[in-house]
Design an enzyme around this catalytic site. Sequence first.
Site, mmCIF file in Angstrom:
data_model
loop_
_atom_site.group_PDB
_atom_site.id
_atom_site.type_symbol
_atom_site.label_atom_id
_atom_site.label_comp_id
_atom_site.label_asym_id
_atom_site.label_seq_id
_atom_site.Cartn_x
_atom_site.Cartn_y
_atom_site.Cartn_z
ATOM 1 N N ALA A 103 0.826 -1.213 0.000
ATOM 2 C CA ALA A 103 0.000 0.000 0.000
ATOM 3 C C ALA A 103 0.855 1.256 0.000
ATOM 4 C CB ALA A 103 -0.917 0.000 1.224
ATOM 5 N N ASP A 104 2.016 1.154 0.605
ATOM 6 C CA ASP A 104 2.909 2.308 0.656
ATOM 7 C C ASP A 104 3.759 2.432 -0.581
ATOM 8 O OD1 ASP A 104 4.198 3.276 3.942
ATOM 9 O OD2 ASP A 104 2.555 4.009 2.707
#
Lengths: 104, 376
Positions: free
Chosen positions: A59-60
């Site tokens: 997600a990052d």
Amino acid sequence: MKHLQPLNRAAERLEAKSDDGAQVEAMMPFPIGCTTALDPGVEVDAAGGVSTLCVPWEADLYGCAEPCYWPAQIPDVNTHPDWTDGKRSGISDWRELEQIYPKE
Amino acid sequence: MAAIRASTGVHVRRTRRQAAVALLGALGLLGQLHAKDFVVVGSYGNSLHIIDPDALKVVKSIAIATPGNAPLAIVPSSDGRVVYAVTNAWSTIVGINVDTGKEEFRADLGEGSIRARAYAGLDLSPDGKELYVAQMRWQEHSDRYEVLSPGIAVYSTDGGRSATPTRILPAPRRVMGLAVSADGRTVYANSYDLHVIDSATGTVRDIRPIVNWKSSQYGPPDQFNLWGFLNVGQVFVHPLFTVPAGQEGPVHLGLLSVDLRSGEVATDVLEPLSTPAVFVAAVNPARRNEVFAVGHYLYKIDRTAKKVLLRVPAGQIFYAINVSTDGTKVFTGGGICNVGIFAAEDLTRLGVVQLPHCTDQGFGTLRVINRPDWPR
């Protein structure tokens, strides 16, 4: 900040006070700029563990490529706009992402 | 006889219904019966996706023709027909008609040798006629870059595909969140502190301290100010983090809230943070004292009581949040390819919608539109 010591010339220049009183203007949304985002949280979190890292970690990957959040680890997409071309899913496509090297 | 009567009754009911449908259709009101919420998010592939949260599916995906990775800030028109988005390496604002998928508004930021970039500060005036865009600006000379003062560029939304600013308001540096007041007269620009700006003249009427707050109990707060404000229910809220004065911990969760109707600004410290940080928050438009915030955990907060009511694992990290217009559902997004739907009452997870090909949303925002008809 008092615990930080500059390790390279860029950091030394940032820390040094300007003799002529000129101020450093920052263009990025972050306080000092892209290359001074020193927040841990990619490989390990602020406590030295992994419990507060992004879940899933991917997600990052693209999320932080956009705002240049970890420029040492993740290329920002304004400087490297083609980095994610054809690779729209971090979870599926992370293996195909290429490393970025300085141009000769 | 009963069977005949029953049959007759059914026949009559169907006839009456058909007549009602015909009448409403003739009056152009039939669509009002089907008005419902849709969720709008952006993703890599520079696309917008319209999601039906009741059917738990993506009903439409629109590829933005202008190049870009993923839309950043997005804001919809009040009728839910046009979605404005930051794209093209932060240098262009497009307005996409969600029915046709066509670009009907475009503003390329900067002019001549002056370059500009927008990030998260984007909002519409309440009447939908003006679009406010927080910009970083610089000038390219033949031998150097000259940093210029930031600005809030104001565009007329009927400016077409070559829109230029009608005016540029002065802005402080590092504006991430931008919100227009309910009466359209004020622009709130969130920087280190909150600047209260006259929307017509750019005069700074007030600066409400955030980083520079004076508190004997707590140290200067951190907003983790990476995301724009969400104008939901005419209140915008954003998490704050602070520690007791003179100490290095424990980190406390707080809340910045701005009532866009009254202009009331509050900075409240709630409680020691017991989970990883939350990143964004949104007010329940149906109950404006309720706030939902998300990161790894989904929080339900009573901002009037200054109390965390509930916290549940969100199932993954989310960077975006919003609330249904009737206040019954909470939507989470950002990060990877999932959009979560939770019950506002008890934060029960109702479902997850995965975007096509599991494309990442990145740092994009999540919006809710309420439309009388289905997207086509």
